[in-house]
Design an enzyme around this catalytic site. Structure first.
Site, mmCIF file in Angstrom:
data_model
loop_
_atom_site.group_PDB
_atom_site.id
_atom_site.type_symbol
_atom_site.label_atom_id
_atom_site.label_comp_id
_atom_site.label_asym_id
_atom_site.label_seq_id
_atom_site.Cartn_x
_atom_site.Cartn_y
_atom_site.Cartn_z
ATOM 1 N N LYS A 22 0.506 -1.277 -0.022
ATOM 2 C CA LYS A 22 -0.068 0.112 0.309
ATOM 3 C C LYS A 22 0.786 1.390 0.005
ATOM 4 C CE LYS A 22 -1.382 1.642 4.308
ATOM 5 N NZ LYS A 22 -1.520 2.706 4.413
ATOM 6 N N ASN A 23 1.720 0.728 1.241
ATOM 7 C CA ASN A 23 3.322 2.480 0.995
ATOM 8 C C ASN A 23 3.598 2.971 -0.300
ATOM 9 O OD1 ASN A 23 1.381 2.839 3.100
ATOM 10 N ND2 ASN A 23 2.707 2.235 4.708
ATOM 11 N N CYS A 116 -4.400 12.814 13.359
ATOM 12 C CA CYS A 116 -5.284 11.359 12.858
ATOM 13 C C CYS A 116 -4.753 11.129 14.743
ATOM 14 C CB CYS A 116 -4.372 10.795 11.844
ATOM 15 S SG CYS A 116 -2.679 10.360 12.134
ATOM 16 N N ARG A 121 1.069 14.435 12.992
ATOM 17 C CA ARG A 121 1.324 14.463 11.357
ATOM 18 C C ARG A 121 1.926 15.814 10.647
ATOM 19 N NH1 ARG A 121 -0.563 9.523 10.317
ATOM 20 N NH2 ARG A 121 0.762 9.223 8.767
ATOM 21 N N ASP A 305 5.024 0.517 11.994
ATOM 22 C CA ASP A 305 3.481 -0.552 11.603
ATOM 23 C C ASP A 305 4.046 -1.502 11.916
ATOM 24 O OD1 ASP A 305 4.013 1.549 8.362
ATOM 25 O OD2 ASP A 305 3.582 2.219 10.731
ATOM 26 N N ARG A 397 -8.936 -0.058 4.856
ATOM 27 C CA ARG A 397 -7.979 1.179 3.645
ATOM 28 C C ARG A 397 -6.431 0.061 3.487
ATOM 29 N NH1 ARG A 397 -7.582 6.342 6.550
ATOM 30 N NH2 ARG A 397 -5.943 6.575 5.580
HETATM 31 C C1 EPZ Z 1 4.447 6.905 6.131
HETATM 32 O O1 EPZ Z 1 3.692 8.232 6.348
HETATM 33 C C2 EPZ Z 1 3.264 5.867 6.080
HETATM 34 N N1 EPZ Z 1 2.328 6.316 5.477
HETATM 35 C C3 EPZ Z 1 2.988 5.186 7.429
HETATM 36 O O2 EPZ Z 1 2.318 4.329 7.440
HETATM 37 C C4 EPZ Z 1 4.422 4.997 8.174
HETATM 38 O O3 EPZ Z 1 4.411 5.170 9.917
HETATM 39 C C5 EPZ Z 1 5.435 6.137 8.416
HETATM 40 O O4 EPZ Z 1 5.700 6.516 7.293
HETATM 41 C C6 EPZ Z 1 6.589 5.699 9.442
HETATM 42 O O5 EPZ Z 1 7.273 4.666 8.411
HETATM 43 C C7 EPZ Z 1 2.505 6.023 3.968
HETATM 44 O O6 EPZ Z 1 3.271 5.657 3.487
HETATM 45 C C8 EPZ Z 1 1.004 6.308 3.056
HETATM 46 P P1 EPZ Z 1 6.957 10.367 8.111
HETATM 47 P P2 EPZ Z 1 4.705 9.482 6.893
HETATM 48 O O7 EPZ Z 1 6.695 11.377 7.635
HETATM 49 O O8 EPZ Z 1 5.158 9.924 5.817
HETATM 50 C C9 EPZ Z 1 7.531 13.531 11.368
HETATM 51 C C10 EPZ Z 1 0.189 2.545 7.967
HETATM 52 O O9 EPZ Z 1 -0.273 2.414 8.602
HETATM 53 N N2 EPZ Z 1 7.421 14.573 10.696
HETATM 54 O O10 EPZ Z 1 8.103 9.572 8.170
HETATM 55 O O11 EPZ Z 1 3.252 10.131 7.283
HETATM 56 C C11 EPZ Z 1 5.725 13.106 11.560
HETATM 57 O O12 EPZ Z 1 4.931 13.881 12.725
HETATM 58 C C12 EPZ Z 1 0.872 4.200 7.696
HETATM 59 O O13 EPZ Z 1 0.327 2.458 6.969
HETATM 60 C C13 EPZ Z 1 7.558 16.188 10.498
HETATM 61 O O14 EPZ Z 1 7.574 16.023 11.821
HETATM 62 O O15 EPZ Z 1 5.479 9.931 7.621
HETATM 63 C C14 EPZ Z 1 6.508 11.460 12.080
HETATM 64 O O16 EPZ Z 1 6.461 12.009 13.467
HETATM 65 C C15 EPZ Z 1 0.688 5.054 9.142
HETATM 66 N N3 EPZ Z 1 7.507 15.981 9.422
HETATM 67 C C16 EPZ Z 1 7.961 11.000 11.730
HETATM 68 O O17 EPZ Z 1 7.904 12.296 11.089
HETATM 69 C C17 EPZ Z 1 7.083 15.939 7.827
HETATM 70 O O18 EPZ Z 1 6.859 17.124 7.063
HETATM 71 C C18 EPZ Z 1 7.722 10.254 10.832
HETATM 72 O O19 EPZ Z 1 6.872 10.270 9.791
HETATM 73 C C19 EPZ Z 1 6.755 14.785 7.909
HETATM 74 C C20 EPZ Z 1 6.775 14.041 8.722
#
Ligand code: EPZ
Length: 418
Positions: A22-23, A116, A121, A305, A397
């Protein structure tokens, strides 16, 4: 709203086919907007988040068509419509269309994702990456408003954290930037190497994806492409826990052991047997489960995850496990519901102390976010009696036909249409 009814106590035996990730699918669908030529994706998982992202690119003017081989997206001419809060609220990954729309149209307006179930996020790292490439980006009453006075230009982007989404945003925008772009502190998740492979098939010149340093040579010559994405390592990890928690044996066909190294290490420390087969990975557990201490980390560390799923397993271990969530600031929505099933879990800040070994008893529980929901299913597979899981749309989802796949391996599970 559909519910799932599970009666615990069955050992799972058999084989589960692991779907496309999915990701990987979500950023690849967004990336299709970069090219005026068709992109065929040949193993999109049948999950509602993928359909939602196809709807998003369709709303931007892309033509989406399906065939026996896969789904083709052709973004020959794009509209310049806002991506609304309603859309982004339901799926944070919608923010991934920001970079392609900006690169193609010279401007884009995408609603800020709200918080969320797993935290605030923010998208500050996405915004900073686009600004480094020359974009003007401001947050205007909850909308990310991005525009280009002149074209994107290659730059060095140093990500403040190895954010998966921000790395994807930088990667996609850089394919339109004049000159070379270097992304430092890039996320190393396999889905990003997969996105780079897809972009390369579409004509991009990228090296280093999957490492902390990615180089992109911009001004891409786009071409029609077809891409088969990697299998879903989180789905595979989830079924690995299903085999372990029920004391059964499952073969996860298509799964890639190299994408699950840290999860396999934890499972083996808990007493689970894992070995490669010519079709994928085999998981079995015949002895007692041992407790484990772990902290979630960006790849290649233990994936956030799979945190909820391993916690369900830890409730069945002989002893206390300490599980620390270090990627998201709050990702313990599953804990109160697991406790309703009889688990003994104490939260302290970003850590959960799981006192395993007690019995779990079936009851009615509520799904919240995708991975929290599946941890309730895993616990219900071993809980005594019947468990009803509400709000199953959270599961749909990201898990393709979860109840059917589990039933085929011997689980007593049925979907109650609501
Ligand atoms: C991706 O989300 C995945 N989603 C998430 O999977 C996964 O948990 C996550 O990466 C971490 O591996 C998809 O790929 C669609 P991040 P993403 O940006 O990109 C902070 C699932 O269950 N952050 O790596 O949103 C953020 O708040 C989902 O399949 C900032 O601070 O994750 C978090 O604490 C859930 N500023 C950390 O980084 C930003 O601009 C990691 O977030 C972006 C993120």
């Amino acid at each position: 709203m559909d519910k799932l009814r599970i009666v615990g106590g069955k050992r799972l035996q058999g084989a589960v086919s692991i779907a496309g990730a999915k990701n990987s699918a979500l950023p690849q669908i967004a990336a299709s907007l970069l090219s005026p030529f068709p992109l065929e994706l040949t193993n999109l998982p049948v999950v509602t988040d993928v359909q939602a992202m196809l709807n998003v690119v369709g709303a931007q003017g892309a033509v989406v068509s399906r065939s026996a081989q896969g789904t083709t997206i052709e973004a020959r001419a794009l509209l310049t419509v806002d991506t609304t809060y309603e859309t982004v609220r339901k799926m944070r990954a919608t923010v991934l269309v920001l970079a392609p729309l900006l690169a193609r149209n010279g401007q884009a307006r995408v609603s800020m994702p709200g918080g969320c179930a797993i935290g605030a996020r923010p998208v500050d790292l996405h915004v900073k990456a686009l600004q480094a490439l020359g974009a003007h980006v401001e947050i205007d009453r909850g909308v990310i408003a991005a525009s280009l006075k002149s074209g994107l230009r290659g730059a060095r982007i140093v990500l403040g954290a190895p954010s998966v989404g921000a790395t994807a945003t930088a990667l996609m925008a850089a394919t339109y930037a004049k000159g070379e772009t270097e992304i430092l502190n890039a996320a190393r998740e396999p889905e990003l190497a997969d996105l780079a492979a897809c972009l390369t098939a579409m004509g991009a010149e990228i090296e280093g994806a999957g490492t902390h340093r990615i180089l992109i040579n911009g001004e891409t010559s786009w071409r029609a492409a077809s891409h088969h994405s990697i299998p879903d390592r989180i789905e595979a990890g989830t079924y690995a826990v299903a085999a372990a928690i029920t004391g059964g044996q499952l073969e996860l066909t298509n799964a890639r052991l190299e994408h699950l190294a840290s999860a396999v290490q934890i499972l083996e420390m808990m007493g689970v047997n894992v070995w490669p087969s010519d079709r994928g990975i085999v998981i079995s557990r015949d002895g007692a489960l041992r407790p484990v201490d772990l902290t979630t980390e960006p790849y290649p560390g233990f994936p956030t995850d799979l945190q909820a799923q391993i916690m369900a397993l830890a409730t069945c271990a002989n002893g206390a496990s300490l599980i620390r969530e270090a990627v998201f600031e709050s990702r313990f929505m599953h804990v109160p519901e697991l406790c309703r099933l009889g688990a003994d879990i104490t939260l302290k800040g970003t850590s959960a102390l799981v006192r395993g070994g007690g019995k779990l008893y079936g009851t009615e529980v509520m799904a919240t976010d995708l991975r929290a929901s599946v941890s309730l299913i895993l616990a219900a597979l071993v809980a005594e009696g019947e468990t009803i899981v509400n709000r199953v749309y959270h599961l749909d989802r990201g898990y393709e036909q979860l109840d059917r796949k589990l039933r085929q391996c011997g689980a007593d599970i049925e979907r109650l249409k609501g």
